[in-house]
Design an enzyme around this catalytic site. Structure first.
Site, PDB file in Angstrom:
ATOM      1  N   ARG A 104      25.248  30.295  30.599  1.00  0.00           N
ATOM      2  CA  ARG A 104      24.445  30.045  31.761  1.00  0.00           C
ATOM      3  C   ARG A 104      23.194  29.506  31.690  1.00  0.00           C
ATOM      4  O   ARG A 104      22.625  28.453  32.248  1.00  0.00           O
ATOM      5  CB  ARG A 104      24.561  31.199  32.693  1.00  0.00           C
ATOM      6  CG  ARG A 104      25.785  31.150  33.324  1.00  0.00           C
ATOM      7  CD  ARG A 104      25.511  32.333  34.592  1.00  0.00           C
ATOM      8  NE  ARG A 104      26.805  32.397  35.340  1.00  0.00           N
ATOM      9  CZ  ARG A 104      26.961  32.831  36.662  1.00  0.00           C
ATOM     10  NH1 ARG A 104      25.830  33.702  36.934  1.00  0.00           N
ATOM     11  NH2 ARG A 104      27.871  33.186  37.323  1.00  0.00           N
ATOM     12  N   ASP A 164      24.739  32.690  51.584  1.00  0.00           N
ATOM     13  CA  ASP A 164      24.813  33.949  51.530  1.00  0.00           C
ATOM     14  C   ASP A 164      24.733  34.693  52.754  1.00  0.00           C
ATOM     15  O   ASP A 164      25.447  35.633  53.031  1.00  0.00           O
ATOM     16  CB  ASP A 164      23.523  34.461  50.293  1.00  0.00           C
ATOM     17  CG  ASP A 164      23.742  33.786  49.054  1.00  0.00           C
ATOM     18  OD1 ASP A 164      23.915  33.987  48.042  1.00  0.00           O
ATOM     19  OD2 ASP A 164      23.240  32.489  49.432  1.00  0.00           O
ATOM     20  N   ARG A 167      27.886  34.324  54.464  1.00  0.00           N
ATOM     21  CA  ARG A 167      28.928  35.205  54.064  1.00  0.00           C
ATOM     22  C   ARG A 167      28.528  36.667  54.669  1.00  0.00           C
ATOM     23  O   ARG A 167      29.474  37.331  55.086  1.00  0.00           O
ATOM     24  CB  ARG A 167      28.835  35.203  52.616  1.00  0.00           C
ATOM     25  CG  ARG A 167      29.446  34.014  51.784  1.00  0.00           C
ATOM     26  CD  ARG A 167      29.425  34.090  50.368  1.00  0.00           C
ATOM     27  NE  ARG A 167      29.856  32.766  49.856  1.00  0.00           N
ATOM     28  CZ  ARG A 167      29.666  32.064  48.613  1.00  0.00           C
ATOM     29  NH1 ARG A 167      28.080  32.508  48.163  1.00  0.00           N
ATOM     30  NH2 ARG A 167      30.190  30.999  48.316  1.00  0.00           N
ATOM     31  N   HIS A 191      19.024  33.287  45.378  1.00  0.00           N
ATOM     32  CA  HIS A 191      20.615  32.873  45.309  1.00  0.00           C
ATOM     33  C   HIS A 191      21.178  33.421  44.217  1.00  0.00           C
ATOM     34  O   HIS A 191      21.268  32.501  43.391  1.00  0.00           O
ATOM     35  CB  HIS A 191      20.623  31.214  45.925  1.00  0.00           C
ATOM     36  CG  HIS A 191      22.148  30.983  45.710  1.00  0.00           C
ATOM     37  ND1 HIS A 191      22.895  31.254  46.666  1.00  0.00           N
ATOM     38  CD2 HIS A 191      22.730  30.181  45.089  1.00  0.00           C
ATOM     39  CE1 HIS A 191      24.185  30.851  46.689  1.00  0.00           C
ATOM     40  NE2 HIS A 191      24.200  29.933  45.246  1.00  0.00           N
TER      41      HIS A 191
HETATM   42  P1  6V0 Z   1      30.849  19.083  40.079  1.00  0.00           P
HETATM   43  O1  6V0 Z   1      32.015  19.043  40.953  1.00  0.00           O
HETATM   44  O2  6V0 Z   1      30.903  19.122  38.557  1.00  0.00           O
HETATM   45  O3  6V0 Z   1      30.010  17.918  40.425  1.00  0.00           O
HETATM   46  C1  6V0 Z   1      28.687  17.357  39.818  1.00  0.00           C
HETATM   47  C2  6V0 Z   1      28.533  16.141  39.903  1.00  0.00           C
HETATM   48  O4  6V0 Z   1      27.127  15.780  39.330  1.00  0.00           O
HETATM   49  C3  6V0 Z   1      29.354  15.290  39.116  1.00  0.00           C
HETATM   50  O5  6V0 Z   1      30.104  14.500  39.740  1.00  0.00           O
HETATM   51  C4  6V0 Z   1      28.738  14.613  37.994  1.00  0.00           C
HETATM   52  O6  6V0 Z   1      29.086  13.565  37.341  1.00  0.00           O
HETATM   53  C5  6V0 Z   1      27.266  14.423  38.750  1.00  0.00           C
HETATM   54  N1  6V0 Z   1      26.236  14.262  37.970  1.00  0.00           N
HETATM   55  C6  6V0 Z   1      25.989  14.950  36.420  1.00  0.00           C
HETATM   56  N2  6V0 Z   1      24.810  14.358  36.108  1.00  0.00           N
HETATM   57  C7  6V0 Z   1      24.428  13.355  37.003  1.00  0.00           C
HETATM   58  C8  6V0 Z   1      23.167  12.565  36.856  1.00  0.00           C
HETATM   59  N3  6V0 Z   1      22.404  12.638  35.881  1.00  0.00           N
HETATM   60  N4  6V0 Z   1      23.004  11.883  38.152  1.00  0.00           N
HETATM   61  C9  6V0 Z   1      23.958  11.565  39.026  1.00  0.00           C
HETATM   62  N5  6V0 Z   1      24.996  12.617  39.113  1.00  0.00           N
HETATM   63  C10 6V0 Z   1      25.147  13.496  38.060  1.00  0.00           C
HETATM   64  O7  6V0 Z   1      29.970  20.339  40.543  1.00  0.00           O
HETATM   65  P2  6V0 Z   1      30.119  21.039  42.206  1.00  0.00           P
HETATM   66  O8  6V0 Z   1      29.824  19.899  43.097  1.00  0.00           O
HETATM   67  O9  6V0 Z   1      31.153  21.981  42.292  1.00  0.00           O
HETATM   68  O10 6V0 Z   1      28.645  21.866  41.925  1.00  0.00           O
HETATM   69  C11 6V0 Z   1      27.445  21.295  42.038  1.00  0.00           C
HETATM   70  C12 6V0 Z   1      26.462  22.272  42.111  1.00  0.00           C
HETATM   71  O11 6V0 Z   1      26.353  22.899  42.972  1.00  0.00           O
HETATM   72  C13 6V0 Z   1      26.493  23.278  40.946  1.00  0.00           C
HETATM   73  O12 6V0 Z   1      25.162  23.342  40.266  1.00  0.00           O
HETATM   74  C14 6V0 Z   1      26.963  24.506  41.463  1.00  0.00           C
HETATM   75  O13 6V0 Z   1      26.616  25.760  40.912  1.00  0.00           O
HETATM   76  C15 6V0 Z   1      26.226  24.228  42.995  1.00  0.00           C
HETATM   77  N6  6V0 Z   1      26.397  25.083  44.011  1.00  0.00           N
HETATM   78  C16 6V0 Z   1      25.443  25.525  44.669  1.00  0.00           C
HETATM   79  C17 6V0 Z   1      25.878  26.429  45.924  1.00  0.00           C
HETATM   80  C18 6V0 Z   1      24.459  26.965  46.547  1.00  0.00           C
HETATM   81  O14 6V0 Z   1      24.655  27.852  47.669  1.00  0.00           O
HETATM   82  N7  6V0 Z   1      23.334  26.667  46.184  1.00  0.00           N
HETATM   83  C19 6V0 Z   1      26.876  26.673  46.078  1.00  0.00           C
HETATM   84  C20 6V0 Z   1      27.904  26.135  45.493  1.00  0.00           C
HETATM   85  C21 6V0 Z   1      27.806  25.310  44.251  1.00  0.00           C
END
Ligand code: 6V0
Length: 330
Positions: A104, A164, A167, A191
């Site tokens: 992580r 959170d 939730r 968070h």
């Molecule tokens: P995902 O589905 O892998 O999407 C991430 C996207 O970012 C992908 O489409 C990648 O192509 C894109 N990406 C990567 N590098 C770049 C870049 N340099 N420029 C532009 N785009 C890029 O991940 P998901 O959407 O599921 O999660 C995204 C993030 O949100 C993660 O860090 C999760 O941990 C976080 N979350 C945060 C939450 C919160 O409460 N703060 C809750 C849920 C998820």
């Protein structure tokens, strides 16, 4: 009175100017935020930027095909950051997924490097935008984005514990049998694992939560129940991820709700993550506390009264986030 003077000009309804929202990352979270934003009619222009241009364009096209059924809007997707030009609000969800064998912490390192690389470009193309960070670890990512942006701290904040808290309210509503809208409770701090519910200021239908008698004596909230619910809040994300690989709907709704507070200049109190300055003595760390959210971003932090145990918990949470930030030279 002349004829011309007697003529009354028909009232023309004043139209709000177009709101442009830019989303960085068109993955599960970014695309769902776009969907929720369109459904709620919070923006008229939604732009998705992703290194994966095919994905950004496909998500934009899919969303565009449903425009007939939502308030008027236009959606675009691109791998060119210029698609975000003149955004009023930018929501940052880009992040690499954890690779097999990657810790992580290593993931966080990659993410922070990403933030440092992209955020200055975002400021260039949308100099007046308010930035909402969602990517995890969101408190540290927010701090990194703030430093990389050179913007005032009001304009860069994280979604923090808004999810959170939602939730927590859901679980309390389930337990007590009272609608979630009548349950008022915040989760504060990181968070993540060190977050804490602010029980002493929580209430249900105006009854202090700690005095809640239960409906017909059921649904009491003694210390054991509260501990279980607090644990459930922390663990619920892991349970969703175990089942479907990501969490997207609740964060999509939470982020679009934060967005609305900015777009409509609501001064709504939300537990977003922002740079604290002497909040109950805590400074120089991005952490969630109930805060006013309005058109200029995050404003006053509400100094919610806390018990000594809650204050200790918040300070420990601040230390945990600060330690992670320091590990990455922030
Ligand atoms: P995902 O589905 O892998 O999407 C991430 C996207 O970012 C992908 O489409 C990648 O192509 C894109 N990406 C990567 N590098 C770049 C870049 N340099 N420029 C532009 N785009 C890029 O991940 P998901 O959407 O599921 O999660 C995204 C993030 O949100 C993660 O860090 C999760 O941990 C976080 N979350 C945060 C939450 C919160 O409460 N703060 C809750 C849920 C998820």
């Amino acid at each position: 009175m002349t004829e011309a003077a007697a003529t009354t000009t028909p009232e023309v309804p004043t139209r709000r100017r177009t709101t442009n929202v830019g989303i960085v990352g068109a993955g599960a979270v970014g695309a769902t935020i776009a969907y929720a934003t369109l459904m709620r009619g919070a923006a008229q222009q939604v732009a998705l930027f992703d290194v994966n241009g095919a994905k950004a364009r496909a998500e934009a096209l899919d969303l565009s095909h449903g425009i007939q059924f939502v308030p008027m809007a236009h959606v675009e997707g691109s791998d060119d950051v210029a698609v975000l030009s003149d955004s009023d609000v930018i929501i940052f969800t880009a992040g690499a997924k954890q690779k097999p064998g990657q810790s992580r912490l290593e993931l966080a390192e990659t993410t922070i490097a990403l933030v440092r690389q992209i955020v200055p470009r975002l400021v260039e193309v949308a100099p007046d935008a308010v930035h909402i960070l969602v990517t995890n670890p969101v408190d540290v990512v927010t701090y990194a984005a703030l430093k990389a942006s050179g913007l005032p701290s009001s304009r860069v904040f994280g979604s923090g514990t808004v999810l959170d808290s939602s939730r927590l309210r859901f679980l309390l509503a389930e337990h007590t049998g009272v609608a979630v809208q009548n349950v008022h409770a915040y989760v504060a701090g990181e968070h993540g694992d060190s977050e804490l519910p602010l029980w002493s200021s929580a209430s249900i239908a105006s009854v202090p939560l700690l005095d809640w008698p239960g409906l017909d004596g059921t649904g009491l909230l003694d210390a054991e129940v509260r501990d279980r619910i607090a644990r459930d809040v922390v663990e619920s994300a892991y349970r969703v991820i175990e089942g479907k690989g990501a969490t997207n709907y609740a964060i999509g709704l939470a982020a679009s709700r934060i967005l609305e507070a900015v777009v409509y200049d609501e001064r709504r109190v939300l537990p977003v993550s922002s740079l604290l300055e002497n909040y109950h003595g805590i400074s120089d760390v991005c952490l969630s506390v109930p805060s006013l959210v309005h058109a200029d971003g995050v404003g006053d932090r509400i100094e919610v009264p806390m018990t000594d145990a809650e204050l200790d918990g918040l300070r420990r949470s601040a230390e945990a986030v600060r330690a992670t930030a320091q590990r990455f030279g922030l």
